[in-house]
Write an enzyme that holds these catalytic residues in place. Structure first.
Site, PDB file in Angstrom:
ATOM      1  N   ALA A  67      -2.777  35.094  53.038  1.00  0.00           N
ATOM      2  CA  ALA A  67      -3.049  36.496  52.702  1.00  0.00           C
ATOM      3  C   ALA A  67      -1.834  37.300  53.154  1.00  0.00           C
ATOM      4  CB  ALA A  67      -4.303  36.962  53.422  1.00  0.00           C
ATOM      5  N   GLU A 116      -6.817  28.138  51.459  1.00  0.00           N
ATOM      6  CA  GLU A 116      -8.197  28.452  51.051  1.00  0.00           C
ATOM      7  C   GLU A 116      -8.302  28.529  49.523  1.00  0.00           C
ATOM      8  OE1 GLU A 116      -8.173  31.657  54.076  1.00  0.00           O
ATOM      9  OE2 GLU A 116     -10.144  30.889  54.637  1.00  0.00           O
ATOM     10  N   GLU A 169      -4.550  31.104  60.913  1.00  0.00           N
ATOM     11  CA  GLU A 169      -5.121  32.434  61.188  1.00  0.00           C
ATOM     12  C   GLU A 169      -5.308  32.730  62.672  1.00  0.00           C
ATOM     13  OE1 GLU A 169      -6.031  30.574  58.589  1.00  0.00           O
ATOM     14  OE2 GLU A 169      -6.634  31.814  56.877  1.00  0.00           O
ATOM     15  N   GLY A 177      -4.860  31.868  53.583  1.00  0.00           N
ATOM     16  CA  GLY A 177      -5.503  32.126  52.289  1.00  0.00           C
ATOM     17  C   GLY A 177      -4.950  31.253  51.174  1.00  0.00           C
TER      18      GLY A 177
HETATM   19  C1  LIG Z   1      -8.141  35.194  55.361  1.00  0.00           C
HETATM   20  C2  LIG Z   1      -6.734  34.792  55.239  1.00  0.00           C
HETATM   21  C3  LIG Z   1      -5.836  35.087  56.251  1.00  0.00           C
HETATM   22  C4  LIG Z   1      -4.452  34.644  56.143  1.00  0.00           C
HETATM   23  O1  LIG Z   1      -4.044  34.001  55.205  1.00  0.00           O
HETATM   24  S1  LIG Z   1      -3.424  35.089  57.419  1.00  0.00           S
HETATM   25  C5  LIG Z   1      -1.824  34.561  56.913  1.00  0.00           C
HETATM   26  C6  LIG Z   1      -1.640  33.086  57.102  1.00  0.00           C
HETATM   27  N1  LIG Z   1      -0.290  32.726  56.797  1.00  0.00           N
HETATM   28  C7  LIG Z   1       0.687  32.693  57.729  1.00  0.00           C
HETATM   29  O2  LIG Z   1       0.468  32.980  58.893  1.00  0.00           O
HETATM   30  C8  LIG Z   1       2.061  32.249  57.251  1.00  0.00           C
HETATM   31  C9  LIG Z   1       3.046  33.378  57.371  1.00  0.00           C
HETATM   32  N2  LIG Z   1       4.374  32.959  56.969  1.00  0.00           N
HETATM   33  C10 LIG Z   1       5.156  32.170  57.734  1.00  0.00           C
HETATM   34  O3  LIG Z   1       4.785  31.724  58.804  1.00  0.00           O
HETATM   35  C11 LIG Z   1       6.524  31.866  57.231  1.00  0.00           C
HETATM   36  O4  LIG Z   1       6.834  32.792  56.215  1.00  0.00           O
HETATM   37  C12 LIG Z   1       6.692  30.453  56.654  1.00  0.00           C
HETATM   38  C13 LIG Z   1       6.531  29.422  57.783  1.00  0.00           C
HETATM   39  C14 LIG Z   1       5.681  30.162  55.550  1.00  0.00           C
HETATM   40  C15 LIG Z   1       8.129  30.349  56.047  1.00  0.00           C
HETATM   41  O5  LIG Z   1       9.067  30.760  56.979  1.00  0.00           O
HETATM   42  P1  LIG Z   1      10.574  31.099  56.499  1.00  0.00           P
HETATM   43  O6  LIG Z   1      11.096  29.993  55.700  1.00  0.00           O
HETATM   44  O7  LIG Z   1      11.322  31.498  57.729  1.00  0.00           O
HETATM   45  O8  LIG Z   1      10.396  32.346  55.510  1.00  0.00           O
HETATM   46  P2  LIG Z   1      10.138  33.865  55.924  1.00  0.00           P
HETATM   47  O9  LIG Z   1      11.446  34.553  56.096  1.00  0.00           O
HETATM   48  O10 LIG Z   1       9.158  33.955  57.030  1.00  0.00           O
HETATM   49  O11 LIG Z   1       9.394  34.405  54.590  1.00  0.00           O
HETATM   50  C16 LIG Z   1      10.077  34.915  53.483  1.00  0.00           C
HETATM   51  C17 LIG Z   1       9.510  36.304  53.181  1.00  0.00           C
HETATM   52  O12 LIG Z   1       8.127  36.136  52.865  1.00  0.00           O
HETATM   53  C18 LIG Z   1       7.359  36.977  53.710  1.00  0.00           C
HETATM   54  N3  LIG Z   1       6.055  36.345  53.969  1.00  0.00           N
HETATM   55  C19 LIG Z   1       5.814  35.046  54.217  1.00  0.00           C
HETATM   56  N4  LIG Z   1       4.512  34.839  54.409  1.00  0.00           N
HETATM   57  C20 LIG Z   1       3.914  36.047  54.269  1.00  0.00           C
HETATM   58  C21 LIG Z   1       2.572  36.489  54.356  1.00  0.00           C
HETATM   59  N5  LIG Z   1       1.553  35.631  54.586  1.00  0.00           N
HETATM   60  N6  LIG Z   1       2.332  37.789  54.155  1.00  0.00           N
HETATM   61  C22 LIG Z   1       3.312  38.662  53.910  1.00  0.00           C
HETATM   62  N7  LIG Z   1       4.609  38.301  53.806  1.00  0.00           N
HETATM   63  C23 LIG Z   1       4.897  37.008  53.987  1.00  0.00           C
HETATM   64  C24 LIG Z   1       8.182  37.094  54.979  1.00  0.00           C
HETATM   65  O13 LIG Z   1       7.784  38.227  55.714  1.00  0.00           O
HETATM   66  C25 LIG Z   1       9.569  37.202  54.431  1.00  0.00           C
HETATM   67  O14 LIG Z   1       9.759  38.521  53.955  1.00  0.00           O
HETATM   68  P3  LIG Z   1      11.131  39.282  54.262  1.00  0.00           P
HETATM   69  O15 LIG Z   1      12.177  38.483  53.533  1.00  0.00           O
HETATM   70  O16 LIG Z   1      10.927  40.646  53.662  1.00  0.00           O
HETATM   71  O17 LIG Z   1      11.344  39.277  55.719  1.00  0.00           O
END
Ligand code: A1D88
Length: 265
Positions: free
Chosen positions: A72, A121, A141, A118
């Protein structure tokens, strides 16, 4: 012109290849994270697919090489305040996933990279999961002070058992494709998840469409009830299959030593 060309989506792409639809989540700047707009568009596409008999199977994938869906959208989640807002958000996400899980056609998640939160999911709401070798899957999460709220606590435990589900949920760790395969979280690992998903879809689409739909429904409804009631559902669905033209065709083709030609009737 395919049935999808009249619709415009901002965060999704949908293509039709014969009776197979491929839905691609497309938010390249956020690793395809699901924001409110994507969830609304997913719900819209699900309705269109559900209502259109032209589409017999659906593949869901992510745009680019790096991510299926990285969860998400955390910048939207961060705006939430209070129990009720959080609950509403979870219910809205659950509704979208439920819509996908309830589609009357087979669905395959082509997990072409990160499938986190998500994103996993969403993959869990599909019938079959195909992971690329480099895919990483997890429910992180709790590392954000949340829990999986788009169906993850329920669907993951039903799919791989509560022990394995709790390991993934409580550690928030990511697993690679091979480990996901060994725990039954994905069905296939392939060099190219989308290509392999298309091959799996082709195998599926050789079979009788009504039987596919009813078999899916029997499994789905059976999971939500007792064995006794589930067996009743199975017998009902079996009866419905026997009343189809496709059953007559399938059995006649076998006995006549020829290939069946199913019409979905
Ligand atoms: C009910 C449901 C709840 C949920 O789903 S909670 C969310 C669960 N997901 C996460 O916690 C994963 C979040 N993302 C990460 O941990 C990392 O990403 C990765 C490990 C997948 C990849 O890391 P890397 O290769 O360093 O890429 P990067 O620079 O972090 O990501 C590229 C751009 O994508 C944005 N992004 C990644 N995941 C999300 C997200 N889940 N929501 C919003 N933005 C996201 C970042 O911020 C960044 O953006 P910018 O280039 O502007 O800094």
């Amino acid at each position: 012109m395919t049935m999808f060309e009249e619709y415009e989506f901002t965060t999704l792409q949908i293509d039709q290849h014969g009776s197979l639809a491929v839905l691609t989540i497309h938010r390249p700047n956020a690793l395809n994270a699901l924001n409110g707009e994507t969830l609304a568009e997913l719900a819209q596409v699900t309705d269109i697919v559900a209502e259109n008999a032209e589409i017999a199977a659906l593949i869901v994938t992510g745009s680019g090489e790096k991510a299926f869906v990285a969860g998400a959208d955390i910048s939207e989640l961060a705006q939430l305040e209070g129990v009720f807002a959080g609950r509403e958000m979870a219910l809205a996400g659950q509704d979208v996933m439920h819509g996908i899980a309830s589609l009357p056609i087979p669905t395959i998640a082509a997990i072409n990279g990160y499938a986190l939160g998500g994103g996993l999911e969403l993959a869990l709401a599909c019938d079959i999961r195909v992971a690329s070798r480099g895919a990483r899957l997890g429910l992180p999460e709790v590392s954000l002070g949340l829990l999986p709220g788009f169906g993850g606590t329920q669907r993951l435990a039903r799919l791989i058992g509560s022990g394995r589900a709790l390991d993934l949920i409580l550690t928030a760790r990511q697993v690679q494709a091979e480990e996901a395969l060994s725990m039954g979280l994905v069905n296939y690992v392939a060099d190219n998840a989308l290509e392999r998903s298309r091959e799996v879809a082709e195998m599926i689409l050789k079979n009788a469409p009504i039987a596919l739909s009813l078999a899916k429904e029997a499994v789905r409804r059976g999971l939500d009830t007792t064995l006794e009631l589930g067996l009743e559902v199975e017998a009902d669905m079996f009866g419905m299959c026997v009343a189809t033209q496709d059953f007559k065709e399938g059995t006649a083709a076998f006995l006549g030593k020829r290939k069946a030609s199913f019409k979905g009737e």
